[in-house]
Write a protein that holds these residues in place. Structure first.
Motif, PDB file in Angstrom:
ATOM      1  N   ALA A  38      52.013 -11.463 -20.861  1.00  0.00           N
ATOM      2  CA  ALA A  38      53.207 -12.076 -20.274  1.00  0.00           C
ATOM      3  C   ALA A  38      54.386 -11.115 -20.304  1.00  0.00           C
ATOM      4  O   ALA A  38      55.162 -11.028 -19.340  1.00  0.00           O
ATOM      5  N   VAL A  39      54.540 -10.384 -21.409  1.00  0.00           N
ATOM      6  CA  VAL A  39      55.624  -9.396 -21.494  1.00  0.00           C
ATOM      7  C   VAL A  39      55.408  -8.294 -20.461  1.00  0.00           C
ATOM      8  O   VAL A  39      56.359  -7.841 -19.797  1.00  0.00           O
ATOM      9  N   ALA A  40      54.160  -7.852 -20.314  1.00  0.00           N
ATOM     10  CA  ALA A  40      53.862  -6.796 -19.334  1.00  0.00           C
ATOM     11  C   ALA A  40      54.179  -7.252 -17.912  1.00  0.00           C
ATOM     12  O   ALA A  40      54.706  -6.478 -17.101  1.00  0.00           O
ATOM     13  N   ILE A  41      53.880  -8.518 -17.601  1.00  0.00           N
ATOM     14  CA  ILE A  41      54.157  -9.017 -16.254  1.00  0.00           C
ATOM     15  C   ILE A  41      55.662  -9.093 -16.010  1.00  0.00           C
ATOM     16  O   ILE A  41      56.141  -8.813 -14.904  1.00  0.00           O
ATOM     17  N   VAL A  42      56.428  -9.458 -17.036  1.00  0.00           N
ATOM     18  CA  VAL A  42      57.891  -9.445 -16.890  1.00  0.00           C
ATOM     19  C   VAL A  42      58.375  -8.035 -16.585  1.00  0.00           C
ATOM     20  O   VAL A  42      59.212  -7.827 -15.684  1.00  0.00           O
ATOM     21  N   ALA A  43      57.854  -7.043 -17.314  1.00  0.00           N
ATOM     22  CA  ALA A  43      58.263  -5.660 -17.078  1.00  0.00           C
ATOM     23  C   ALA A  43      57.886  -5.205 -15.667  1.00  0.00           C
ATOM     24  O   ALA A  43      58.684  -4.545 -14.975  1.00  0.00           O
ATOM     25  N   ILE A  44      56.684  -5.574 -15.230  1.00  0.00           N
ATOM     26  CA  ILE A  44      56.255  -5.217 -13.876  1.00  0.00           C
ATOM     27  C   ILE A  44      57.140  -5.897 -12.836  1.00  0.00           C
ATOM     28  O   ILE A  44      57.535  -5.288 -11.831  1.00  0.00           O
ATOM     29  N   ALA A  45      57.464  -7.171 -13.073  1.00  0.00           N
ATOM     30  CA  ALA A  45      58.302  -7.913 -12.125  1.00  0.00           C
ATOM     31  C   ALA A  45      59.689  -7.310 -12.027  1.00  0.00           C
ATOM     32  O   ALA A  45      60.277  -7.246 -10.938  1.00  0.00           O
ATOM     33  N   VAL A  46      60.227  -6.866 -13.144  1.00  0.00           N
ATOM     34  CA  VAL A  46      61.533  -6.198 -13.112  1.00  0.00           C
ATOM     35  C   VAL A  46      61.448  -4.922 -12.280  1.00  0.00           C
ATOM     36  O   VAL A  46      62.331  -4.631 -11.446  1.00  0.00           O
ATOM     37  N   GLY A  47      60.381  -4.148 -12.472  1.00  0.00           N
ATOM     38  CA  GLY A  47      60.205  -2.942 -11.680  1.00  0.00           C
ATOM     39  C   GLY A  47      60.075  -3.219 -10.200  1.00  0.00           C
ATOM     40  O   GLY A  47      60.651  -2.505  -9.360  1.00  0.00           O
ATOM     41  N   LEU A  48      59.327  -4.278  -9.847  1.00  0.00           N
ATOM     42  CA  LEU A  48      59.179  -4.638  -8.436  1.00  0.00           C
ATOM     43  C   LEU A  48      60.507  -5.111  -7.842  1.00  0.00           C
ATOM     44  O   LEU A  48      60.804  -4.835  -6.670  1.00  0.00           O
ATOM     45  N   THR A  49      61.299  -5.826  -8.636  1.00  0.00           N
ATOM     46  CA  THR A  49      62.605  -6.276  -8.153  1.00  0.00           C
ATOM     47  C   THR A  49      63.518  -5.092  -7.874  1.00  0.00           C
ATOM     48  O   THR A  49      64.232  -5.057  -6.861  1.00  0.00           O
ATOM     49  N   VAL A  50      63.487  -4.111  -8.763  1.00  0.00           N
ATOM     50  CA  VAL A  50      64.291  -2.897  -8.549  1.00  0.00           C
ATOM     51  C   VAL A  50      63.790  -2.154  -7.312  1.00  0.00           C
ATOM     52  O   VAL A  50      64.583  -1.662  -6.490  1.00  0.00           O
ATOM     53  N   ALA A  51      62.464  -2.081  -7.148  1.00  0.00           N
ATOM     54  CA  ALA A  51      61.894  -1.371  -6.002  1.00  0.00           C
ATOM     55  C   ALA A  51      62.237  -2.044  -4.683  1.00  0.00           C
ATOM     56  O   ALA A  51      62.374  -1.369  -3.651  1.00  0.00           O
ATOM     57  N   SER A  52      62.357  -3.367  -4.698  1.00  0.00           N
ATOM     58  CA  SER A  52      62.645  -4.102  -3.462  1.00  0.00           C
ATOM     59  C   SER A  52      64.138  -4.176  -3.152  1.00  0.00           C
ATOM     60  O   SER A  52      64.525  -4.605  -2.057  1.00  0.00           O
ATOM     61  N   ALA A  53      64.984  -3.783  -4.105  1.00  0.00           N
ATOM     62  CA  ALA A  53      66.428  -3.948  -3.932  1.00  0.00           C
ATOM     63  C   ALA A  53      66.982  -3.103  -2.793  1.00  0.00           C
ATOM     64  O   ALA A  53      68.048  -3.411  -2.244  1.00  0.00           O
ATOM     65  N   SER A  54      66.271  -2.054  -2.426  1.00  0.00           N
ATOM     66  CA  SER A  54      66.750  -1.196  -1.333  1.00  0.00           C
ATOM     67  C   SER A  54      66.656  -1.878   0.022  1.00  0.00           C
ATOM     68  O   SER A  54      67.260  -1.410   0.997  1.00  0.00           O
ATOM     69  N   GLY A  55      65.891  -2.949   0.096  1.00  0.00           N
ATOM     70  CA  GLY A  55      65.731  -3.661   1.359  1.00  0.00           C
ATOM     71  C   GLY A  55      64.495  -3.278   2.128  1.00  0.00           C
ATOM     72  O   GLY A  55      64.196  -3.880   3.172  1.00  0.00           O
ATOM     73  N   GLU A  56      63.713  -2.327   1.617  1.00  0.00           N
ATOM     74  CA  GLU A  56      62.481  -1.924   2.289  1.00  0.00           C
ATOM     75  C   GLU A  56      61.375  -2.939   2.004  1.00  0.00           C
ATOM     76  O   GLU A  56      61.153  -3.321   0.850  1.00  0.00           O
ATOM     77  N   THR A  57      60.693  -3.397   3.044  1.00  0.00           N
ATOM     78  CA  THR A  57      59.552  -4.284   2.890  1.00  0.00           C
ATOM     79  C   THR A  57      58.310  -3.440   2.661  1.00  0.00           C
ATOM     80  O   THR A  57      57.896  -2.671   3.537  1.00  0.00           O
ATOM     81  N   GLN A  58      57.713  -3.557   1.475  1.00  0.00           N
ATOM     82  CA  GLN A  58      56.558  -2.749   1.108  1.00  0.00           C
ATOM     83  C   GLN A  58      55.279  -3.573   1.252  1.00  0.00           C
ATOM     84  O   GLN A  58      55.264  -4.755   0.910  1.00  0.00           O
ATOM     85  N   VAL A  59      54.235  -2.933   1.734  1.00  0.00           N
ATOM     86  CA  VAL A  59      52.978  -3.626   2.026  1.00  0.00           C
ATOM     87  C   VAL A  59      51.847  -2.970   1.251  1.00  0.00           C
ATOM     88  O   VAL A  59      51.764  -1.734   1.185  1.00  0.00           O
ATOM     89  N   TYR A  60      50.998  -3.794   0.664  1.00  0.00           N
ATOM     90  CA  TYR A  60      49.803  -3.304  -0.044  1.00  0.00           C
ATOM     91  C   TYR A  60      48.575  -3.769   0.723  1.00  0.00           C
ATOM     92  O   TYR A  60      48.342  -4.960   0.893  1.00  0.00           O
ATOM     93  N   TYR A  61      47.794  -2.813   1.192  1.00  0.00           N
ATOM     94  CA  TYR A  61      46.602  -3.107   1.988  1.00  0.00           C
ATOM     95  C   TYR A  61      45.372  -3.097   1.083  1.00  0.00           C
ATOM     96  O   TYR A  61      44.943  -2.032   0.634  1.00  0.00           O
ATOM     97  N   LEU A  62      44.790  -4.254   0.806  1.00  0.00           N
ATOM     98  CA  LEU A  62      43.606  -4.313  -0.037  1.00  0.00           C
ATOM     99  C   LEU A  62      42.419  -3.676   0.693  1.00  0.00           C
ATOM    100  O   LEU A  62      42.167  -3.981   1.859  1.00  0.00           O
ATOM    101  N   GLY A  63      41.717  -2.808  -0.006  1.00  0.00           N
ATOM    102  CA  GLY A  63      40.607  -2.102   0.606  1.00  0.00           C
ATOM    103  C   GLY A  63      41.030  -1.092   1.637  1.00  0.00           C
ATOM    104  O   GLY A  63      40.192  -0.551   2.362  1.00  0.00           O
ATOM    105  N   ASN A  64      42.329  -0.830   1.744  1.00  0.00           N
ATOM    106  CA  ASN A  64      42.888   0.098   2.728  1.00  0.00           C
ATOM    107  C   ASN A  64      42.602  -0.322   4.163  1.00  0.00           C
ATOM    108  O   ASN A  64      42.560   0.503   5.075  1.00  0.00           O
ATOM    109  N   TRP A  65      42.395  -1.620   4.370  1.00  0.00           N
ATOM    110  CA  TRP A  65      42.199  -2.158   5.717  1.00  0.00           C
ATOM    111  C   TRP A  65      43.553  -2.497   6.321  1.00  0.00           C
ATOM    112  O   TRP A  65      44.363  -3.173   5.699  1.00  0.00           O
ATOM    113  N   PRO A  66      43.804  -2.058   7.555  1.00  0.00           N
ATOM    114  CA  PRO A  66      45.115  -2.331   8.171  1.00  0.00           C
ATOM    115  C   PRO A  66      45.254  -3.798   8.550  1.00  0.00           C
ATOM    116  O   PRO A  66      44.276  -4.485   8.841  1.00  0.00           O
TER     117      PRO A  66
END
Length: 515
Positions: A38-66
């Protein structure tokens, strides 16, 4: 690609079976692993929030399928906010469950808890409606297991009602997906938004059917009228720490409406028009009324809190129904506030009822730490009712300020203000019965030698009280830092309504071009 995007889904998905099969006979090890996760997920969520603060929409492609051929996870300000909200709430609830011993009252609590986090975070991150259905089912199964944690006849009955209603919603969800795929040939949200622009209104009958079916499903998850009747019984009979986690469950339905019905079925889309808003607004108004009357008429502490959460969902959805950036900003602020306010109330109730042993709102002899519990209860009640100085007051002001349309203003203002007044009266009545009038009732006389001594009631420790104080501190922080929080939420709201930006991020660059 930013591989941290999938971490809030993968980490609990790995921990849950590990805890269930390897650590099921060692509660200490299970607790340590679950808390560390749970602590690790909080830390990850904080990092993702900081990463998204710039306004860029980031996409993760599972299996590298477009997209739209493969599964995608999408990180923007809204999804990052919801993952952060989920992770912080989950950590607070988990600490409370461990400190009070709730996790030891049934098997596989921590495994189910991790699966619940996985389902909720996945629902907030997915960019595909079918996978939204999949994550709905994951969190439904986990929540049912948590719902009946500890057993009991009433809990089992409420659990059966809960799962029957949600299985009916899942069936409608599948029907909606089938109709939508037959009409558009896609279930990717970005691709769907693009294709709906090309469908003329005379050919959009099936699309409108699918849109309304999805609205019904999401309204069921959000406990909106006339599909709200499962919530009071479920929340009132669930273990209080589990009910505190469930404070985020109804927000999954609200999030789905914001995401899908703004991006794909927006009011300015010719194929659907203002269909969603037409039905959503009156349903939200009635939900406020039912919640307020339920608070006023409740005869037990947990039903009182459950109805207050129902009323808060109505207030939230009144703002969502406007489908404007200003109203969505207000809705997001109130969403964060109401989640922690509801959780705080349930955590306080658990501390009190574990010592009072009776949730009926009648005067009984004061329990140990009566003044402390009274202070915590009234602080949480002030937050939920929307009184200053906590963030509920600001949240409702933002909602009222955003709802100035002449057709909506009388109904919205009247319902929100009257509902707040009735809720205040209901909580004041409950508090006076539980704490003030109890001081005039003498404690029971010591038992005779033949009956044995009276068992002393254990006082709550600092670690037991800390989660409740943390939730209340979040409410205070939302008030103190209302300016920066509102600025972030304004940016998130603008990004939600930037359909071209979302579509371009998901579909504009193929997965093969990703680093």
């Amino acid at each position: 690609m930013n591989h941290w995007i999938i971490a809030p889904v993968i980490l609990p998905a790995l921990l849950a079976p590990l805890i269930a099969f390897v650590m099921r006979h060692d509660l200490t090890l299970a607790r340590t692993t679950s808390l560390a996760g749970a602590v690790a997920i909080v830390a990850i969520a904080v990092g993702l929030t900081v990463a998204s603060a710039s306004g860029e929409t980031q996409v993760y492609y599972l299996g590298n399928w477009p997209a739209p051929f493969g599964i995608v996870l999408v990180l923007d300000r809204l999804s990052a906010l919801m993952v952060l909200l989920t992770s912080v709430l989950a950590l607070i609830v988990l600490v409370h469950a461990v400190a009070t011993g709730w996790d030891a009252r049934g098997r596989h609590f921590h495994a189910l808890f991790q699966f619940q986090i996985m389902g909720i975070c996945g629902a907030f991150l997915t960019g595909d409606i079918f996978n939204l259905f999949v994550f709905f089912e994951v969190l439904l199964i986990a929540s049912y297991g948590l719902m009946i944690h500890g057993g009991g006849r009433e809990r089992m009955q409420a659990g059966v009602q809960y799962i029957v209603m949600n299985l009916a919603g899942s069936t409608l969800f599948l029907f909606a997906l089938g109709v939508l795929y037959a009409s558009t040939g896609t279930l990717n949200i970005a691709d769907l938004a693009l294709r709906l622009r090309e469908i003329p209104i005379e050919d959009a009958a099936l699309v409108r059917v699918a849109a309304m079916l999805l609205m019904i499903v999401f309204a069921l998850k959000a406990a909106l009228f006339p599909l709200q009747f499962w919530l009071p019984g479920t929340y009132a009979n669930a273990p209080a720490p589990v009910a505190a986690l469930f404070a985020i469950m109804t927000k999954v339905g609200a999030y789905a409406i914001i995401r899908v019905h703004t991006l794909a079925f927006g009011p300015d889309i010719e194929a659907t028009g203002p269909l969603a808003a037409t039905w959503l607004f009156p349903a939200a108004i009635v939900t406020i009324v039912i919640g307020a009357l339920g608070v006023l008429g409740a005869r037990g502490l947990l039903p009182l809190i459950a109805f207050s959460i129902l009323g808060s969902m109505g207030t939230l959805m009144v703002a969502v129904a406007s489908f404007t950036p200003e109203a969505t900003l207000a809705a997001l602020y109130y969403l964060v506030h109401s989640t922690f306010a509801g959780a705080a109330l349930f955590l306080v109730a658990d501390l009190l009822l574990s010592r009072r042993k009776d949730q009926t709102l009648i005067p009984l002899p004061p329990t140990v730490q009566n003044g402390l519990f009274a202070s915590l209860f009234f602080a949480a009640a002030i937050g939920m009712a929307g009184m200053p100085p906590l963030s509920g007051f600001l949240g409702k002001l933002l909602i009222l300020d955003a709802l100035r349309d002449p057709g909506q203003m009388p109904w919205a203002w009247g319902a929100v203000l009257a509902g707040s007044l009735v809720t205040i009266v209901g909580f004041a009545r409950a508090g006076s019965q539980l704490f003030w009038k109890s001081t005039s009732i003498p404690a029971p006389a010591p038992k005779g030698p033949d009956r044995g001594p009276v068992t002393p009631v254990r006082a709550a420790s600092a670690i037991e009280i800390a989660p409740t104080l943390t939730a209340l501190a979040v409410l205070a922080g939302l008030s103190v830092f209302a300016g920066p929080v509102s600025a972030y939420l304004a940016d998130a709201s603008e990004q939600i309504f930037d359909r071209d930006g979302y579509i371009g991020a998901v579909l504009g660059t193929g997965a093969e071009d990703q680093p």
